[in-house]
Every structure is written in structure tokens, then in C-alpha cells.
Design an enzyme around this catalytic site. Structure first.
Site, PDB file in Angstrom:
ATOM      1  CG  ASP A 153      -0.229  -0.473   2.471  1.00 25.07           C
ATOM      2  OD1 ASP A 153       0.988  -0.193   2.621  1.00 25.07           O
ATOM      3  OD2 ASP A 153      -0.869  -1.124   3.311  1.00 25.07           O
ATOM      4  CG  ASP A 158       9.188   0.047  12.436  1.00 28.70           C
ATOM      5  OD1 ASP A 158       9.404   0.872  11.524  1.00 28.70           O
ATOM      6  OD2 ASP A 158       8.635  -1.046  12.250  1.00 28.70           O
ATOM      7  CG  ASP A 164       0.942   3.646   4.469  1.00 27.92           C
ATOM      8  OD1 ASP A 164      -0.233   3.439   4.095  1.00 27.92           O
ATOM      9  OD2 ASP A 164       1.627   2.778   5.032  1.00 27.92           O
TER      10      ASP A 164
HETATM   11  P1  ATP Z   1       4.109  -3.673   5.113  1.00 23.36           P
HETATM   12  O1  ATP Z   1       4.706  -3.950   3.808  1.00 23.36           O
HETATM   13  O2  ATP Z   1       4.014  -4.879   5.980  1.00 23.36           O
HETATM   14  O3  ATP Z   1       2.840  -2.873   5.075  1.00 23.36           O
HETATM   15  P2  ATP Z   1       5.137  -1.300   6.353  1.00 23.36           P
HETATM   16  O4  ATP Z   1       6.542  -0.888   6.642  1.00 23.36           O
HETATM   17  O5  ATP Z   1       4.331  -0.433   5.457  1.00 23.36           O
HETATM   18  O6  ATP Z   1       5.210  -2.782   5.831  1.00 23.36           O
HETATM   19  P3  ATP Z   1       3.066  -0.889   8.277  1.00 23.36           P
HETATM   20  O7  ATP Z   1       2.696  -1.766   9.416  1.00 23.36           O
HETATM   21  O8  ATP Z   1       2.117  -0.693   7.164  1.00 23.36           O
HETATM   22  O9  ATP Z   1       4.436  -1.465   7.737  1.00 23.36           O
HETATM   23  O10 ATP Z   1       3.486   0.509   8.913  1.00 23.36           O
HETATM   24  C1  ATP Z   1       3.741   1.658   8.122  1.00 23.36           C
HETATM   25  C2  ATP Z   1       4.919   2.430   8.703  1.00 23.36           C
HETATM   26  O11 ATP Z   1       4.605   2.901  10.015  1.00 23.36           O
HETATM   27  C3  ATP Z   1       6.197   1.620   8.865  1.00 23.36           C
HETATM   28  O12 ATP Z   1       6.952   1.605   7.689  1.00 23.36           O
HETATM   29  C4  ATP Z   1       6.900   2.346   9.999  1.00 23.36           C
HETATM   30  O13 ATP Z   1       7.572   3.482   9.512  1.00 23.36           O
HETATM   31  C5  ATP Z   1       5.742   2.823  10.859  1.00 23.36           C
HETATM   32  N1  ATP Z   1       5.431   1.876  11.952  1.00 23.36           N
HETATM   33  C6  ATP Z   1       4.572   0.835  11.905  1.00 23.36           C
HETATM   34  N2  ATP Z   1       4.509   0.193  13.081  1.00 23.36           N
HETATM   35  C7  ATP Z   1       5.337   0.830  13.908  1.00 23.36           C
HETATM   36  C8  ATP Z   1       5.722   0.650  15.283  1.00 23.36           C
HETATM   37  N3  ATP Z   1       5.212  -0.347  16.009  1.00 23.36           N
HETATM   38  N4  ATP Z   1       6.617   1.518  15.809  1.00 23.36           N
HETATM   39  C9  ATP Z   1       7.127   2.535  15.065  1.00 23.36           C
HETATM   40  N5  ATP Z   1       6.821   2.744  13.789  1.00 23.36           N
HETATM   41  C10 ATP Z   1       5.951   1.923  13.203  1.00 23.36           C
HETATM   42 MG    MG Z   2       2.229  -0.713   5.006  1.00 22.76          MG
END
Ligand code: ATP
Ligand code: MG
Length: 453
Positions: free
Chosen positions: A72, A153, A74
Site C-alpha cells: 500500500d 521503527d 502511505d
Molecule cells: P508492510 O509492507 O508490511 O505494510 P510497512 O513498513 O508499510 O510494511 P506498516 O505496518 O504498514 O508497515 O506501517 C507503516 C509504517 O509505520 C512503517 O513503515 C513504519 O515506519 C511505521 N510503523 C509501523 N509500526 C510501527 C511501530 N510499532 N513503531 C514505530 N513505527 C511503526
Molecule cells: Mg504498510
């Protein structure tokens, strides 16, 4: 993968980790605005034209840089949630612990997050709450883009892409870490894990997903922070476990969870049974995850019910055997054990009823699939959970359980025509009758041990 990134990534790497913002422009990275989802692009454009800062951020920037397809797109912005809401007619503010805006385009939703700060200052009602142990329970202090980067994170998840001038803004040396294939927590790992123990799982998940190494400063505190996972709410932990096991790299993720003692706090009833590397429980769970990874790769359906059925089966089976030893009938023993094992798991990961019901059916059918003489076999094949239960039989056999050729029999039965099915069922009926009588004579009336239990 590394070659591919390096080829595009032309700027010399800093010899030391720098602080502050580094901007990588056109020609210094492999991204281009056409790679960005049209709707996300529109959101950025509207926000920027209204005078706000706005970037594509998080997983999609990381995935595009590595050459993976993003899940996705963001958006992160300096606009406050209510300011975002005002700019987009079809949008709504969601969340309490962490307010974000969902902007709707047809069936697609773009998630817009306001820059947040990691500061412990409180301001008005938009404050940050922590428990005594340092865990964040509310996180709505807004901040600058630099602050937003530092509260994320992982360094590889904190890259900000501005499609209007094709620039990547890097505050944490995330691009270097992508280039070097390193998973690194931003800030002091110990503190960041304590703030949100789910980050422990995210480290393992992304290391497995990307095939990156965990930096030693990030890895070192993981084992002794693992117990903090007990503070994560069971519904959230359940959701996280689905991401761990249903992401397509379930086996690699599982290995990292075991290595860093995290698995003890995900399925505590199974964890001690995994100590024997060559044991059936370890083989069963590994094989279940290998099969799940394969199914995902070939776009087949996977269900949490099957995965959890596998994760809890060794514990269910052990308990059921104990109840049988105490004189309970096999179906009663299994049902009682299944109920108890599920009740023990719910306070850890809140498995919803829509999954625990099929889990119990898969387990129950393990006994029924043995009793397949006469008209039973045909009725079983028509059971809505037959396919999963049959797959589960195959899984158990792959893991080394001896079920007396049960999987092979059911494979043949499904492939047989009506007449041959009848013959197979009659043969089972006859052999069920025959040996039992003989055995009874030999063993003084006691029924023979059931290999499928
Ligand atoms: P995915 O491909 O699994 O969606 P993603 O990196 O986009 O990976 P998400 O869970 O969608 O992961 O979270 C979006 C963003 O928000 C992450 O890239 C990170 O920067 C931030 N984030 C998510 N969870 C946390 C957390 N527990 N603590 C700090 N930052 C977080
Ligand atoms: Mg994501």
C-alpha cells in the site's frame, strides 16, 4: 538484490552514520514518480498545494527501492488530521491510540498520517501516554518531519519520498541500510522495544521478508525484552501473528522468532516442545509454514485456522493422550484437550471464534478420517472441512507421524470413481472387522492401540 540497488544508488555513501536530513535527488536513487499509485500522488499534490509538507513514506518506499511490489502507499504530512479531512470530501478520521485519516478513492483507501513526535511533552488533549514500564498507549503528539522519522521503527521504514521533485529525504541513514541489507531499530533499541514490544516482531518479520541481517545492536537486547510481549493486547498480538506467518516468508520468520526467544510469548504451550530440533512438533510447524509459503507464492488461499491448528496440535495431542490414559474415550479426550488448549491461548493471541471453530473441526476430523468404512467415507468427503482435515493428515505424515498410510488412502479415494470408492470403503470395513476380532482374542478383550491418535 544488492547489485540492483547499488546500480541506481550513485551518491557515495557517508563514511560514518550522519545525523540530520540527507536529500537524494533525481538520478541518485531508483525511484520515479510513475511508480507511485495515482491516488497517493493526488493526495500529496492536494496537500502540498494547500501549503503542507507531504511525502510517501514507510513500506512502499522501502519495497520500491528493493524492487518489490508495495502492499500500500502511505502518506505522511504536516497537516493535522482535521486539516486533512477538510481537504478531502471522502475522508474520515479513524483511531484513538493513533489518529489517522482514511482518504477514499473508489474502492481504494490512502492512509494519511500526521507527522508525530517521540517527545514526552504533553500538549492539550493530543498527548502521549505511557505505562510504568515505558509502553506507549497513546501517541498523538504532532511534530516535524524529522521528529516523525525518529519515532518510526526501522531505518529502512523511515524514508520519505516527494514525488513532486523525485527526492528521497533520509534522516536515519535508511538508504545506506537498504544498500547494506541491514535491519536496524531507530534510536536506542532497548527503549524503543520497551515503548512498543511489537517492534521485536517487526524486526524479525522484516529481516525475513527482505532477507536482511539484523544489526547486532538491535539484535542484542531482543532476547531479554521478549517477555514484554506479554503486555501487548491479545487482539493486537493475534493480528501481528497473522502478518508473521502469512506474509510468504513464514518459515524464515518462525526461525528468527525461535532464535530470539520471541516464540515463547506467541504460542507458549508449543514453545517448550520445540527444543528437540528433530522432534515431530518442530517438523510439523516448520512443514506447515513451508506449505503456507508455497501456497502464498502460487496465490492459493491460506487460512489462519489451519496455521493455528498446526501451531497448537502438538499440545492438543499431548493433552488428549493424557486424558485417554486416564480412561476417557478418544473423541472425548480430544475435545476436552482442544477446548483447554484454546482457552489457554486466547489470553495470548485472541483467536476469533470464526477461526477456533474450524480449528476444532480440523482436529475432530483427524479421528473421523480413520473411521472410513461403509458409507462414512463418502459422507466425510462432503464435509465442508474435509479438504483442510485431509491436508492436515498429510502434514502430520510429512512431519513423521505414523498414521498407517491414512493420507495415501484418502488421496486414492478422492481420485477413485464411484465404484472403486465403494470397494475401498468395503475393504476398510472388512479389515476393521477382521483384525479387531483376532486382536481381541489375543489381547484378552482390550482394543488394539490406534496408530492415528
Ligand atoms: P508492510 O509492507 O508490511 O505494510 P510497512 O513498513 O508499510 O510494511 P506498516 O505496518 O504498514 O508497515 O506501517 C507503516 C509504517 O509505520 C512503517 O513503515 C513504519 O515506519 C511505521 N510503523 C509501523 N509500526 C510501527 C511501530 N510499532 N513503531 C514505530 N513505527 C511503526
Ligand atoms: Mg504498510
Amino acid at each position: 538484490m544488492l547489485d540492483r540497488i547499488s546500480r541506481f544508488f550513485k551518491r557515495d555513501k557517508a563514511s560514518h552514520r550522519s545525523t540530520g536530513r540527507r536529500v537524494f535527488g533525481d538520478g541518485e536513487h531508483s525511484l520515479s514518480p510513475e511508480m507511485i499509485n495515482r491516488d497517493a500522488f493526488k493526495v500529496i499534490d492536494v496537500l502540498q498545494k494547500a501549503g503542507f509538507e507531504a511525502y510517501i513514506v514507510g513500506g512502499c518506499v522501502r519495497d520500491l527501492l528493493i524492487g518489490l511490489k508495495p502492499k500500500d502507499f502511505d502518506v505522511a504530512t504536516s497537516a493535522k488530521p482535521w486539516e486533512v479531512k477538510e481537504l478531502f470530501r471522502r475522508s474520515r478520521i479513524i483511531g484513538r491510540r493513533f489518529q489517522i485519516v482514511h482518504v477514499q478513492f473508489g474502492r481504494e483507501i490512502i492512509e494519511v498520517t500526521t507527522f508525530r513526535s517521540n517527545s514526552s511533552q504533553t500538549s492539550g488533549k493530543n498527548h502521549r501516554q505511557q505505562t510504568d514500564s515505558g509502553m506507549l498507549t497513546r501517541d498523538n503528539v504532532f511534530g516535524s518531519v524529522e521528529e516523525d522519522a525518529s519515532r518510526r521503527d526501522l531505518t529502512v521504514n523511515a524514508l520519505y519520498y516527494d514525488p513532486s521533485d523525485n527526492s528521497i529525504h533520509d534522516f536515519t541513514n535508511g538508504l545506506d541500510d537498504i544498500d547494506d541489507q541491514i535491519i536496524r531499530i531507530i534510536g536506542d533499541p532497548e527503549t524503543r522495544f520497551r515503548e512498543d514490544p511489537v517492534r521485536l516482531l517487526r524486526v524479525a518479520r522484516f529481516a525475513a521478508k527482505l532477507g536482511f541481517n539484523i544489526d547486532s545492536d538491535t539484535a542484542n537486547p531482543m532476547k531479554h525484552r521478549a517477555a514484554d510481549l506479554q503486555q501487548v493486547s491479545p487482539p493486537r498480538l493475534f493480528d501481528e501473528t497473522l502478518k508473521l506467518f502469512m506474509s510468504g516468508q513464514g518459515l524464515d520468520t518462525f526461525k528468527l522468532l525461535v532464535e530470539h526467544n520471541l516464540f515463547d510469548y506467541i504460542v507458549p504451550q508449543l514453545a517448550p516442545m520445540l527444543n528437540d530440533q528433530q522432534g515431530i512438533p518442530m517438523k510439523l510447524v516448520s512443514q506447515a509454514l513451508i506449505n503456507t509459503d508455497k501456497r502464498i507464492e502460487t496465490s492459493q488461499r491460506v487460512t489462519p485456522a489451519f496455521i493455528y491448528a498446526a501451531l497448537l496440535w502438538p499440545a492438543v495431542q499431548r493433552l488428549a493422550r493424557n486424558y485417554e490414559k486416564n480412561g476417557n474415550s478418544p473423541p472425548y479426550a480430544l475435545s476436552k484437550a482442544a477446548g483447554e488448549i484454546i482457552v489457554n491461548q486466547i489470553p495470548v493471541t485472541a483467536i476469533p471464534k470464526r477461526f477456533t471453530i474450524p480449528m476444532r473441526e480440523i482436529w475432530d476430523l483427524q479421528l473421523h478420517l480413520r473411521r472410513r468404512g461403509g458409507t462414512r467415507a463418502q459422507r466425510l468427503v462432503e464435509h465442508p472441512r474435509f479438504r483442510a482435515a485431509y491436508d492436515f493428515v498429510l502434514l502430520r505424515e510429512q512431519a513423521g507421524e505414523d498414521l498407517g498410510g491414512l493420507g495415501e488412502w484418502w488421496t486414492a479415494y478422492q481420485q477413485a470413481d464411484h465404484e472403486n470408492r465403494q470397494t475401498m470403503a468395503d475393504e476398510v470395513m472388512a479389515s476393521d472387522r477382521g483384525p479387531k476380532k483376532r486382536r481381541r482374542r489375543r489381547s484378552g478383550g482390550k482394543p488394539a492401540a490406534d496408530p492415528a491418535r
